[in-house]
Design an enzyme around this catalytic site. Structure first.
Site, PDB file in Angstrom:
ATOM      1  N   GLY A 138       0.791  -1.221   0.000  1.00 54.53           N
ATOM      2  CA  GLY A 138       0.000   0.000   0.000  1.00 54.53           C
ATOM      3  C   GLY A 138       0.820   1.267   0.000  1.00 54.53           C
ATOM      4  O   GLY A 138       0.324   2.336   0.366  1.00 54.53           O
ATOM      5  N   ASP A 174       8.188   5.164   2.113  1.00 51.63           N
ATOM      6  CA  ASP A 174       7.864   5.960   0.930  1.00 51.63           C
ATOM      7  C   ASP A 174       7.869   7.457   1.194  1.00 51.63           C
ATOM      8  O   ASP A 174       7.774   8.252   0.257  1.00 51.63           O
ATOM      9  CB  ASP A 174       6.503   5.536   0.350  1.00 51.63           C
ATOM     10  CG  ASP A 174       5.396   5.513   1.395  1.00 51.63           C
ATOM     11  OD1 ASP A 174       5.676   5.836   2.567  1.00 51.63           O
ATOM     12  OD2 ASP A 174       4.258   5.165   1.032  1.00 51.63           O
ATOM     13  N   ASP A 234      -6.056   9.536   3.309  1.00 54.12           N
ATOM     14  CA  ASP A 234      -5.293  10.606   2.655  1.00 54.12           C
ATOM     15  C   ASP A 234      -6.127  11.363   1.634  1.00 54.12           C
ATOM     16  O   ASP A 234      -5.702  11.590   0.486  1.00 54.12           O
ATOM     17  CB  ASP A 234      -4.025  10.030   1.997  1.00 54.12           C
ATOM     18  CG  ASP A 234      -3.115   9.348   2.998  1.00 54.12           C
ATOM     19  OD1 ASP A 234      -3.225   9.638   4.198  1.00 54.12           O
ATOM     20  OD2 ASP A 234      -2.298   8.505   2.583  1.00 54.12           O
TER      21      ASP A 234
END
Length: 745
Positions: free
Chosen positions: A14, A232, A122
Site C-alpha cells: 500500500g 515511501d 489521505d
C-alpha cells in the site's frame, strides 16, 4: 474478537511509489507461506487503476495477470484482498459513480477474489455540494457507500474499510470524542472491519490501552495497517530492523495486522520474517512461555536465514527491473517481462549485447577485469618503482576486488544497524553518531592553538577518532561488497541507500581527519559550538524535534543526522545527488593534503592538460610548470585547505581552497613569484623560460573588486577522467566546504 475467526496477518502493498512486479509478488507469497502469514492486500497507491483511474476496468491482459496473482496466493494458502481507493474524486451521492464502483469490484470478484477493501485514507474531508445535500456528514457519506458495496458483493467474509481518520493524531478532537469515528462505529455494518494505524501514521508502539480505546469507539476490534517499515516518505531511508513495539498480546484486541513495508522489495526479508515469528508467538498458548516474543532473538534468526538468501544468485522467475527504467508507467500488474532492457538482474541499455547464460556472464566479467588491468598499466604510464606507482601484486589485488563475494555476517549486521527502524537506530548507527558528536564537541583537544589540553585527552580524542574512521571504512567496504555481491536483486534495491551512506561517511571521515591538529580560530563555529552538544545519539533526529513527531519530520535517517552534525548540515543540496547508472565497487578515500602528495597531484594536472589540448607535452623542459601554475600557490601558501581524493590505485583528484583571494594574491606576489623566478631564471636566455615566468605572473592577475565583493573565495578541483562516479568529486568538494565552514569561513 470472535474466537472462530482467524486473525488476518500478512502484508499490504500500500505504499506510494513504483508497485512491485508480478515476479516479486510471487516470491513474496513464497516467503509468507514459509513464515506462516496468511493475508496479502493489494493496494499500491501509484497503480493508476487502484486510485487515480479507479473507475476504469482492467484490460484482458491485466485481467489475466490479476487472475494469476489470485491463483498464486491461493496456492500458498493466502487470502488475497483487493482494495480500491476512490476517495479523491468520488461523488458519494452519484448513482453513476456507485455503478462504476460496483462494476470494477464485480470484475475483480469474477476473477476469483473473495475479499475486498475500500479505502478513504489521505483525502480531503470536504463534501461537494451534491453530497452535502444528500448526507449529514462526511462519515455518513463514506459509510453509506461502504455498506452498499458490501451488500452488493454478497457480504464477503473479509471486507475492510479504511477511514479518513485512521490514526489517533488525525482524530478531531480526540479518538474517544471524534464525531467521525463515532459515526463509523454506529453506522457501519458490524461485519465490516475498520483499518487503524495506531496513535500515529507510523506508530512507535501499539498498546492494549490504545487499541481498547479505538475498539470502544468503533464498536469492533480494528485491523492494524502497520506502517512501521514503510519508507515511501523519505527517499534516503530504509528499514531493515525487526518487527518491534507490538506485543503478541495484542492479537486478542485485533481482527488483523497487515505490515506495509519498504518500497524496495528485497529490503523486506527481515521485517516479514520477524513478523511471522511475532504472529506464531501470539498464537501459541504455552503456560510457561505465553506471548514471549523477543525482537532481538527474532532478528538473529532472520539474519541467519537472510545470509543464506544473500549467497544465492538471482534465480529464474525473480527478475529485477532496471533501476533506470523509471519512465515506464507504474501499471497495475506490470511484470518484469514487459521490460526488454532487463535480463536476470543485468542492467543493460539500448541495444547493447547482454549476457544470457553463465558462460556469457563469465566472459563479460573476464573482459571487465582485463579492462581494469589495462587502466592500472596506463593510468600514469609509470613503472612500479616510481613514486605513486602500482606494483604487479597490488594490481592483482585490485583486480580481485571486482569478483563477486557474499556479504559477511558482520557486514550484514552493519547494514541492518545503519538502516534499522524509523524511531530507533541500530548499535552501529548509535556508535557512529555518538562518536561524531563527541569528536566535534571536543575538537579543541587536538587543535594546534590549544596548548592547555592534557595529552591524555588528546589521546582519547584520537582513539575515538580512529574508531569513527574505522566505521566509515567499514561502510565504504560494505558499499563495495554490496555492488560486487552475488545477489543482484538485493544490489539494485539496497544500492542507492548504501551508496548515499558511503558518500556521507566519506565527507564525515575527511572532516574528522582535517580536525586532527588543525588550527581553529576562536570565533569559528566549532570553537563556539563545542559546549553545545549534549545529544547522546541513541535516538533519531525526529525525537530531537519532538517526541510526538512523525519520522518524516526529520529527513535522511543516519545519513541526514551525520550531515546535520557537519558544519554545513543545512545545505542539503550538497548531499542530494542520484546514484550512478552503473553501480561501481571502487573504494575511495578523502583526506587532508600531505606534502608527499605533491608529485602525484602535479602528475594529474599535467595529464589533464595534455588530454585537454590533445597534443604531446609542450613544455618538456619544465615538467613542473603545469603543476606550479595550477596547484603550486595553494599547496605552498594554504595547504590546510587542500583535500585529496584517492582510490585503490592511488591519488586521483584534489580540491584546493583559497579563503580570501585578495590577500592570497598579495602573498603570491610577495612569496610565490620570487620562488618561481628562482626556479625558472630568465638569465638563461631561453625564450621558453621567459614565457613561463610571464604565464605565472599573469595567473596572479588582479580580480575586479565587484567580483571579489560577492565571491571572496576560490575553489579549484581536478579529478582524473576515469572516475565514473561523479558523486565522489562532489563529496570531495563538500569536504572542503565543511572545513571552511568549520573555521568560520
Amino acid at each position: 474478537m470472535d474466537g472462530t475467526r482467524e486473525l488476518l496477518c500478512g502484508v499490504v502493498e500500500g505504499f506510494y511509489g513504483r508497485p512491485w512486479s508480478m515476479e516479486q509478488r510471487k516470491v513474496l507469497f513464497q516467503w509468507m507461506q514459509r513464515w506462516g502469514l496468511n493475508t496479502y492486500l493489494y493496494g499500491p497507491k501509484d497503480d493508476l487503476k487502484h486510485r487515480l483511474l479507479w473507475r476504469e476496468i482492467y484490460s484482458p491482459g491485466e485481467e489475466g495477470q490479476l487472475r494469476t496473482l489470485i491463483v498464486e496466493s491461493e496456492k500458498r494458502g493466502l487470502r488475497f484482498v483487493y482494495s480500491l481507493s476512490p476517495g479523491q474524486d468520488i461523488v458519494f451521492s452519484s448513482p453513476c459513480d456507485i455503478k462504476l464502483l460496483k462494476r470494477k469490484l464485480l470484475q475483480v470478484s469474477e476473477l476469483g477474489c473473495q475479499a475486498f477493501a475500500i479505502l478513504f485514507d489521505d483525502i480531503d474531508h470536504s463534501l461537494c455540494q451534491a453530497d452535502s445535500q444528500a448526507f449529514s456528514s462526511f462519515a455518513h457519506a463514506q459509510v453509506s457507500v461502504a455498506n452498499e458495496i458490501y451488500q452488493f458483493l454478497g457480504e464477503p467474509p473479509v471486507f475492510l474499510f479504511c477511514p479518513t481518520e485512521y490514526c489517533g493524531s488525525l482524530c478531531s478532537p480526540s479518538v474517544s470524542k471524534s464525531p467521525y469515528l463515532m459515526t463509523v462505529g454506529e453506522a457501519l455494518l458490524p461485519n465490516i472491519s475498520v483499518i487503524w494505524t495506531g496513535n500515529k501514521v507510523i506508530s512507535r508502539e501499539l498498546t492494549v490501552e490504545g487499541l481498547s480505546e479505538v475498539e470502544s469507539v468503533l464498536q469492533r476490534p480494528p485491523v492494524v495497517w502497520d506502517n512501521l517499515h514503510a519508507n515511501d516518505y523519505d527517499s534516503r531511508r530504509l528499514f531493515l530492523g525487526p518487527f518491534k513495539g507490538r506485543q503478541p498480546q495484542l492479537v486478542t484486541h485485533l481482527q488483523g495486522l497487515l505490515l506495509n513495508p519498504n518500497c524496495e522489495f528485497e529490503a523486506n526479508y527481515i521485517p516479514l520474517h520477524t513478523l511471522g515469528t511475532w504472529y506464531r508467538t501470539g498464537r501459541e498458548e504455552r503456560k510457561d512461555m505465553q506471548y514471549q516474543y523477543c525482537p532481538e532473538r527474532a532478528l538473529s534468526a532472520a539474519l541467519q536465514d537472510w545470509m543464506d538468501e544473500l549467497r544465492k544468485p538471482l534465480q529464474p522467475g525473480r527478475r529485477q527491473e532496471d533501476p533506470r527504467s523509471s519512465g515506464s508507467r507504474p501499471g497495475v500488474l506490470e511484470c518484469a517481462d514487459c521490460h526488454p532492457n532487463t535480463i536476470e538482474g543485468q542492467c543493460v541499455q539500448g541495444d547493447s549485447p547482454s549476457p544470457s547464460s553463465p558462460e556469457e556472464e563469465e566472459e563479460v566479467r573476464r573482459e571487465e577485469e582485463e579492462g581494469r588491468e589495462t587502466k592500472l598499466n596506463h593510468r600514469f604510464h609509470q613503472g612500479p618503482g616510481e613514486p605513486g606507482g602500482v606494483t604487479e601484486e597490488k594490481a592483482q589485488d585490485i583486480v580481485l576486488c571486482g569478483g563477486k563475494a557474499p556479504l559477511s555476517d558482520s557486514q550484514v549486521r552493519l547494514l541492518v544497524g545503519l538502516h534499522y527502524l524509523p524511531h530507533e537506530h541500530g548499535p552501529s548507527a548509535q556508535g557512529l553518531l555518538q562518536d561524531l558528536t563527541w569528536l566535534k564537541a571536543n575538537c579543541h583537544l587536538v587543535s594546534a592553538n590549544d596548548k592547555k589540553a592534557p595529552p591524555q585527552k588528546a589521546e582519547e580524542w584520537r582513539s575515538r577518532a580512529a574508531r569513527f574512521l574505522g566505521v566509515c571504512e567499514e561502510i565504504a567496504t560494505l558499499h563495495s561488497t554490496v555492488v560486487s555481491g552475488v545477489n543482484r536483486a538485493v544490489l539494485y534495491d539496497l544500492y542507492p541507500y548504501v551508496w548515499d551512506l558511503r558518500n556521507t561517511a566519506l565527507v564525515a571521515k575527511a572532516f574528522i581527519c582535517w580536525l586532527d591538529g588543525r588550527v581553529l580560530s576562536d570565533d569559528s563555529p566549532l570553537g563556539s559550538w563545542r559546549n553545545c552538544f549534549h545529544w547522546c545519539g541513541t535516538t533519531t533526529g525526529a525525537e530531537l524535534l519532538g517526541v510526538e513527531s512523525e519520522p518524516w519530520v526529520f529527513k535522511g535517517g543516519v545519513s541526514g543526522e551525520v550531515q546535520m552534525l557537519l558544519p554545513i548540515g543545512s545545505n542539503s543540496e550538497l548531499f542530494s545527488h542520484p546514484p550512478p547508472l552503473f553501480p561501481t565497487s571502487r573504494l575511495y578515500n578523502i583526506r587532508p593534503y600531505q606534502n608527499k602528495d605533491k608529485v602525484e597531484l602535479y602528475r594529474i594536472v599535467h595529464q589533464l592538460h595534455q588530454r585537454a589540448h590533445g597534443s604531446p607535452d609542450s613544455t618538456p623542459r619544465h615538467p613542473d610548470l603545469i603543476g606550479d601554475r595550477c596547484l603550486g600557490p595553494c599547496l605552498a601558501l594554504c595547504p590546510e585547505y587542500s583535500v585529496v581524493l584517492e582510490d585503490e590505485l592511488g591519488v586521483c583528484g584534489c580540491v584546493l581552497g583559497v579563503v580570501d583571494v585578495r590577500s592570497f594574491t598579495k602573498r603570491c606576489q610577495n612569496c610565490w613569484m620570487p620562488a618561481m623566478k628562482d626556479k625558472y631564471p630568465s638569465h638563461t636566455g631561453h625564450v621558453n623560460t621567459k614565457v613561463v615566468v610571464q604565464q605565472l605572473e599573469e595567473d596572479q592577475g588582479q580580480y575586479p573588486d565587484s567580483l571579489l565583493y560577492h565571491f571572496p573565495s576560490q575553489l579549484h578541483l581536478d579529478a582524473l577522467p576515469d572516475l565514473v562516479d561523479v558523486s565522489v568529486t562532489r563529496c570531495l568538494l563538500t569536504a572542503l566546504l565543511t572545513a571552511l565552514k568549520a573555521n568560520g569561513e
